[in-house]
Structure formats: C-alpha cells, structure tokens
Enzyme design. Structure first.
Site, PDB file in Angstrom:
ATOM      1  N   LYS A  22     -79.618  24.694 -61.295  1.00 46.04           N
ATOM      2  CA  LYS A  22     -79.827  26.117 -61.436  1.00 46.04           C
ATOM      3  C   LYS A  22     -80.655  25.926 -62.966  1.00 46.04           C
ATOM      4  O   LYS A  22     -81.716  26.729 -62.899  1.00 46.04           O
ATOM      5  CB  LYS A  22     -78.502  26.759 -61.624  1.00 46.04           C
ATOM      6  CG  LYS A  22     -79.069  28.261 -62.506  1.00 46.04           C
ATOM      7  CD  LYS A  22     -77.640  29.006 -62.647  1.00 46.04           C
ATOM      8  CE  LYS A  22     -76.699  28.617 -63.657  1.00 46.04           C
ATOM      9  NZ  LYS A  22     -77.291  29.238 -64.905  1.00 46.04           N
ATOM     10  N   ASN A  23     -80.202  25.227 -63.741  1.00 45.57           N
ATOM     11  CA  ASN A  23     -81.064  25.274 -65.141  1.00 45.57           C
ATOM     12  C   ASN A  23     -82.150  24.608 -65.322  1.00 45.57           C
ATOM     13  O   ASN A  23     -82.808  24.688 -66.222  1.00 45.57           O
ATOM     14  CB  ASN A  23     -79.852  24.579 -66.278  1.00 45.57           C
ATOM     15  CG  ASN A  23     -78.703  25.738 -66.359  1.00 45.57           C
ATOM     16  OD1 ASN A  23     -78.759  26.873 -66.132  1.00 45.57           O
ATOM     17  ND2 ASN A  23     -77.785  25.443 -67.473  1.00 45.57           N
ATOM     18  N   CYS A 125     -73.800  37.784 -74.957  1.00 51.97           N
ATOM     19  CA  CYS A 125     -73.138  37.419 -73.559  1.00 51.97           C
ATOM     20  C   CYS A 125     -71.475  37.152 -73.798  1.00 51.97           C
ATOM     21  O   CYS A 125     -71.174  37.011 -75.153  1.00 51.97           O
ATOM     22  CB  CYS A 125     -73.929  36.462 -72.730  1.00 51.97           C
ATOM     23  SG  CYS A 125     -73.623  34.974 -73.781  1.00 51.97           S
ATOM     24  N   ARG A 130     -75.705  34.329 -79.010  1.00 52.37           N
ATOM     25  CA  ARG A 130     -76.835  33.754 -78.451  1.00 52.37           C
ATOM     26  C   ARG A 130     -78.105  34.559 -78.762  1.00 52.37           C
ATOM     27  O   ARG A 130     -78.955  34.927 -77.932  1.00 52.37           O
ATOM     28  CB  ARG A 130     -76.693  33.770 -76.878  1.00 52.37           C
ATOM     29  CG  ARG A 130     -75.537  32.886 -76.497  1.00 52.37           C
ATOM     30  CD  ARG A 130     -75.296  32.690 -75.031  1.00 52.37           C
ATOM     31  NE  ARG A 130     -76.138  31.928 -74.239  1.00 52.37           N
ATOM     32  CZ  ARG A 130     -76.118  31.332 -72.882  1.00 52.37           C
ATOM     33  NH1 ARG A 130     -75.145  31.880 -72.270  1.00 52.37           N
ATOM     34  NH2 ARG A 130     -76.873  30.451 -72.549  1.00 52.37           N
ATOM     35  N   ASP A 315     -71.363  23.094 -70.903  1.00 48.52           N
ATOM     36  CA  ASP A 315     -71.234  23.767 -69.423  1.00 48.52           C
ATOM     37  C   ASP A 315     -70.236  22.856 -68.757  1.00 48.52           C
ATOM     38  O   ASP A 315     -69.733  23.521 -67.608  1.00 48.52           O
ATOM     39  CB  ASP A 315     -72.305  23.869 -68.911  1.00 48.52           C
ATOM     40  CG  ASP A 315     -73.424  24.814 -69.403  1.00 48.52           C
ATOM     41  OD1 ASP A 315     -72.936  25.621 -70.244  1.00 48.52           O
ATOM     42  OD2 ASP A 315     -74.414  24.936 -68.937  1.00 48.52           O
ATOM     43  N   ARG A 407     -73.510  33.095 -59.369  1.00 47.78           N
ATOM     44  CA  ARG A 407     -74.673  32.925 -60.076  1.00 47.78           C
ATOM     45  C   ARG A 407     -74.974  31.240 -60.269  1.00 47.78           C
ATOM     46  O   ARG A 407     -76.113  30.959 -60.400  1.00 47.78           O
ATOM     47  CB  ARG A 407     -74.477  33.353 -61.575  1.00 47.78           C
ATOM     48  CG  ARG A 407     -74.450  34.777 -61.653  1.00 47.78           C
ATOM     49  CD  ARG A 407     -74.378  35.322 -62.942  1.00 47.78           C
ATOM     50  NE  ARG A 407     -75.453  34.406 -63.644  1.00 47.78           N
ATOM     51  CZ  ARG A 407     -75.252  34.141 -65.083  1.00 47.78           C
ATOM     52  NH1 ARG A 407     -74.236  34.459 -65.778  1.00 47.78           N
ATOM     53  NH2 ARG A 407     -76.297  33.311 -65.509  1.00 47.78           N
TER      54      ARG A 407
HETATM   55  C1  UD1 Z   1     -78.865  27.001 -72.278  1.00 47.81           C
HETATM   56  C2  UD1 Z   1     -78.163  26.616 -70.715  1.00 47.81           C
HETATM   57  C3  UD1 Z   1     -76.747  26.811 -70.867  1.00 47.81           C
HETATM   58  C4  UD1 Z   1     -76.145  25.723 -71.796  1.00 47.81           C
HETATM   59  C5  UD1 Z   1     -76.932  25.887 -72.897  1.00 47.81           C
HETATM   60  C6  UD1 Z   1     -76.370  24.965 -74.015  1.00 47.81           C
HETATM   61  C7  UD1 Z   1     -80.093  27.385 -69.286  1.00 47.81           C
HETATM   62  C8  UD1 Z   1     -80.555  28.394 -68.511  1.00 47.81           C
HETATM   63  N1  UD1 Z   1     -78.914  27.671 -69.887  1.00 47.81           N
HETATM   64  O1  UD1 Z   1     -78.463  27.902 -72.595  1.00 47.81           O
HETATM   65  O2  UD1 Z   1     -76.180  26.844 -69.583  1.00 47.81           O
HETATM   66  O3  UD1 Z   1     -74.538  26.286 -71.978  1.00 47.81           O
HETATM   67  O4  UD1 Z   1     -78.311  25.579 -72.844  1.00 47.81           O
HETATM   68  O5  UD1 Z   1     -76.354  23.529 -73.320  1.00 47.81           O
HETATM   69  O6  UD1 Z   1     -80.609  26.368 -69.370  1.00 47.81           O
HETATM   70  N2  UD1 Z   1     -79.470  29.565 -80.635  1.00 47.81           N
HETATM   71  C9  UD1 Z   1     -79.824  30.147 -81.972  1.00 47.81           C
HETATM   72  N3  UD1 Z   1     -81.197  30.917 -81.676  1.00 47.81           N
HETATM   73  C10 UD1 Z   1     -81.742  30.819 -80.846  1.00 47.81           C
HETATM   74  C11 UD1 Z   1     -81.556  29.929 -79.562  1.00 47.81           C
HETATM   75  C12 UD1 Z   1     -80.461  29.300 -79.582  1.00 47.81           C
HETATM   76  O7  UD1 Z   1     -79.265  30.662 -82.650  1.00 47.81           O
HETATM   77  O8  UD1 Z   1     -83.353  31.239 -80.854  1.00 47.81           O
HETATM   78  C13 UD1 Z   1     -78.220  29.040 -80.544  1.00 47.81           C
HETATM   79  C14 UD1 Z   1     -77.130  29.429 -79.358  1.00 47.81           C
HETATM   80  O9  UD1 Z   1     -76.490  30.739 -79.897  1.00 47.81           O
HETATM   81  C15 UD1 Z   1     -76.302  28.282 -79.298  1.00 47.81           C
HETATM   82  C16 UD1 Z   1     -77.044  27.094 -79.468  1.00 47.81           C
HETATM   83  O10 UD1 Z   1     -78.297  27.437 -80.549  1.00 47.81           O
HETATM   84  O11 UD1 Z   1     -75.278  28.404 -80.221  1.00 47.81           O
HETATM   85  C17 UD1 Z   1     -77.600  26.381 -78.288  1.00 47.81           C
HETATM   86  O12 UD1 Z   1     -78.046  27.502 -77.385  1.00 47.81           O
HETATM   87  P1  UD1 Z   1     -79.302  27.157 -76.573  1.00 47.81           P
HETATM   88  O13 UD1 Z   1     -79.514  25.775 -76.134  1.00 47.81           O
HETATM   89  O14 UD1 Z   1     -80.471  27.813 -76.780  1.00 47.81           O
HETATM   90  O15 UD1 Z   1     -78.703  27.846 -75.064  1.00 47.81           O
HETATM   91  P2  UD1 Z   1     -79.283  28.626 -74.029  1.00 47.81           P
HETATM   92  O16 UD1 Z   1     -81.023  27.724 -73.773  1.00 47.81           O
HETATM   93  O17 UD1 Z   1     -79.478  29.939 -74.015  1.00 47.81           O
END
Ligand code: UD1
Length: 428
Positions: A22-23, A125, A130, A315, A407
C-alpha cells in the site's frame, strides 16, 4: 458497520500470498501526475486507500484504466493505466484528502508540473498530530511560495521549481517522496539529505528512473536528483508489502503455527525478522517467500524500539506487542516515531494482556492465555494487532471498525481462513 469475528486458538498452517505494498502503491500512483504519457502500474493491491487515491487523482484530471488481474489466483496484483495528458484541477479537496493523509503526496507533483497546487491540510489522526511542515519548508527552499488559508495549503511557483540542497531535520517518508517527485521536474540539481530509506521510497525512485528521471543514491540517506524538463511513461510493478507480510509472520508466531509468506522479500524485513528470531520464531528464507514457524520452541519476549528504516518499523509495533503479550517473560516496546501510537494497549488489556505504559514505552509481561472479547481500534495497525490477539485468544473476539483493516489488508479473512483460522466478516 461490518465487524470481524474470530474464534481463537487454532495454529495457522499454510501459504499466504503477500500483496503489493500500500505505502509504495500510493506514491507510485501520484507519480503519474509528472508526465503526460501513460504510467502502467502492476501488482496493485485491492484496498480502500487505493480507491481513495484513484478518486483523488481522477478529480485532478487523471484517467484510469484498470486491466485484469496479473496473477490468476484471484489474490490481487491488478494492473492500472494512469494517464494525465493535462492536470485539469490543481486543487485536492478536503472531502477526499480527509479520508487519507497520504493525499498530501499530490502536492509535489502537481506543483512541479503546473506551477500551482492547492491541497487540503490532512489534519490530525489517531496516532498523532502528523504535521506536513517539513514538506512545505522544503518546497519553499525550491522556490515555491506557500500560504495556508481556509485549511488549504496554497503553493505557487513562477516557472519551474529550482534545484536546492534540502536537509530534513527529521526522517519523513512521504516528505521525502513528495520532494523527490518535485525534484525530478525542477531546474537543476536537488540534494535531499537525511532522506527516508524505506523500501517504498526506493520503489518510487526506481519507477521515476524508469520514467526518465536521473536519481543517484537510491536506498541511501542522500538522494541526488538532476531535474528534467519532462518525464515519460513507464511500466512498473509495486514491491511486496513488508508490513502485510510482517503482520502474517506474527499471525504464524502468535498461534504457534507455520506459514509461508509467498512473494515476501526478506531483505526489506531484516529488523522484524531479527526480532522474531530472537523471540524464538524459526524464519527461513525460501525461493518465493519466507517460511515462519513457531510450532516447536516457546516464544520469549524481546525489547523493541521503533526507528526509521532500516530500524524496526513503527507500522509493526502494535502487532509484535500482541505477540509479546502471549510470550514468556517481559519485553519493553518503545515507540519513537509517533507520540500516540499505543491506542491498542487498552483493548489488548481487555483481552487479558498485562501491559503498562511509561511515557513512550510499554512494558509487556506475557500471560499464558488471552481471552476473547469485543474490541475496536482507532487505526489500521492497531486493528491488526487485535485480530492477531483474537487468533491466539481463548473464545470469541469481535473486532469492530473493520474499515481500518480494509484500508490496508487485502482479503484479510480469506487469507487467514485459508490457513485454518476461524474468522468471518459479519455484515452490519
Ligand atoms: C509514512 C507511512 C506510515 C508510517 C510512517 C512512518 C505512508 C503512506 N505512510 O507516513 O504508514 O507509519 O511513514 O514510517 O507511507 N513529521 C513532521 N513534519 C512533517 C512530516 C513528518 O513533524 O512535515 C513527523 C511525523 O509527525 C512523525 C515523523 O515525522 O512523527 C515521521 O512521519 P512520516 O515519516 O512523515 O510519516 P508519513 O510519511 O506520514
């Protein structure tokens, strides 16, 4: 609302085919926005999130054509043509974005291709705040002007985005993917430092290269991209889902069974497989998958800390916690990526688990047997941990809010039932 009913206590035995990730599929689908030619994606999983992304892309002007299943076993692997001769709407609306945070992945490609993009902010969420601030700051460094109004990110650039040296202060998976896509159409060289090294990021990078992008350092924490004026079409197959495979590995372990995870790629799952091996699970890498057996030795608790790849994936945290709840001895499970990712703990406790949370760590003391109960969870992986606990528990477990599972897990009940689980979906 549907629920899943499980009668626990049966060791799983058999073969589970692992679907496309999915990701990986979600960012790969958004890559079609970077070219006027057709991107063909194979091995796409059948999941609600994929449908949500398809709807979002169609709202932007993408035309989609679904071909038949790639494999004849009815286990997924769909092939989809995505064509975007023109982006007809540069706004990703709230009603679609709110259903799935990964919708933010359209921001980079739409901005890079058209010079403007308006994307509803995904909001919070269940597992934490996030934010997407790191995506936005990096796009600003590439010359975009960004404002936030009425819950929407409004991004604009005169002409093309400019290559830049981006250093993410924190590893972000979709942030890296968004900027990687934007950089492929930028003017000049972009360096992304502290890039996420998740296999799904590399999958996207390989697909972009097939579309004509020039990217060095794939799989490392420094990605170097030489921007092009345009990209072309390509055909690409989505990698197997390491989190789905990992979840079923835990299903084999928690039921003290033995399951072949067909198509799973062990090279992408080393941190998890190391933990399972340390816990007493026998893992053997085979030609077309991974055999996971827990039918001989007892399972012991192991300490686990989540980290960005190649560390232990957040995850998989909820699922291994369910396993350790039934193991011998104690384990400490520490969550470092998301601040609120222990929502499964109160539900596991209702099933008899002995778990105490201290800040970002959970101390899990194994109990001889969990007992079935009605439970519900607030996110995808937490829901899976409850299904796993239900498979091991004595008596009946009903997991509600099945839409979370839909999902991210394709044909969950069928895959588990084929290995002997007593599991059914109750339509409600
Ligand atoms: C992706 C995955 C999700 C997984 C996560 C961490 C997808 C669609 N989803 O989510 O399943 O759990 O990686 O491996 O691929 N952060 C900030 N600011 C930002 C972006 C991130 O503070 O602009 C923080 C987030 O709150 C979190 C951390 O960075 O604490 C990591 O998040 P991130 O790697 O961005 O997660 P996703 O990409 O949303």
């Amino acid at each position: 609302m549907d629920s899943i009913r499980i009668r626990g206590g049966r060791p799983l035995k058999g073969i589970i085919p692992i679907s496309g990730a999915k990701n990986a599929a979600l960012p790969l689908m958004t890559a079609c926005l970077l070219t006027g030619e057709t991107l063909t994606l194979a091995n796409l999983p059948h999941l609600v999130d994929i449908t949500t992304m398809a709807n979002l892309l169609m709202s932007l002007g993408v035309s989609l054509h679904m071909k038949s299943n790639e494999r004849g076993d009815g286990c997924g692997g769909r092939i989809l043509d995505l064509s975007t001769p023109m982006i007809t709407d540069t706004t990703a609306h709230y009603d679609l974005v709110r259903k799935m945070r990964a919708s933010i992945l359209v921001l980079g490609p739409v901005l890079a291709r058209t010079g403007q993009a308006r994307v509803s902010l995904p909001g919070g969420c269940a597992i934490g705040a996030r934010p997407v601030d790191l995506h936005l700051k990096a796009l600003e460094q590439m010359g975009a002007s960004i404002s936030i109004e009425g819950g929407y990110v409004d991004a604009r650039v005169e002409g093309r985005l400019k290559g830049a040296h981006l250093v993410f202060p924190q590893v972000t998976v979709t942030g890296t993917e968004n900027l990687l896509m934007a950089a492929t159409l930028a003017d000049g060289e972009t360096i992304i430092d502290n890039a996420a090294r998740e296999p799904e990021v590399s999958d996207l990078a390989h697909c972009l290269v097939a579309m004509g992008a020039e990217i060095e350092g794939i799989g490392s924490s420094r990605l170097v991209v030489q921007g092009k004026e345009s990209l072309h079409g390509a055909t690409y197959s989505v990698l197997p889902d390491r989190i789905e495979a990992g979840s079923y590995a835990v299903a084999a372990a928690i039921t003290r069974g033995s399951v072949l995870l067909q198509h799973a790629d062990a090279t992408q799952m080393s941190a998890l497989l190391k933990v399972l091996t340390a816990a007493g699970v026998v893992v053997s890498v085979q030609e077309d998958g991974i055999l996971v057996s827990a039918d001989t030795a007892p399972i012991r608790g192991v300490d686990v800390m989540t980290e960005p790849h190649p560390g232990f994936p957040t995850d998989m945290q909820a699922q291994v916690m369910a396993l350790f709840a039934t193991a011998e001895g104690a384990s400490m499970v520490t969550e470092t990526i998301f601040e609120n990712r222990f929502m499964h703990v109160p539900e596991l406790k209702r099933m008899g688990a002995d778990i105490n949370i201290h800040n970002g760590s959970a101390i899990v003391r194994g109990v001889p047997r969990l007992s079935g109960a009605p439970v519900m969870a607030t996110d995808l992986r937490a829901s899976m941990s409850l299904v796993l606990a239900g498979l091991a528990a004595e008596g009946e477990t009903t997991v509600t809010r099945v839409y979370h599972l839909d999902r991210g897990y394709e044909r969950l009940e069928q895959k588990l039932a084929a290995c002997g689980a007593e599991i059914e979906r109750v339509r409600g």
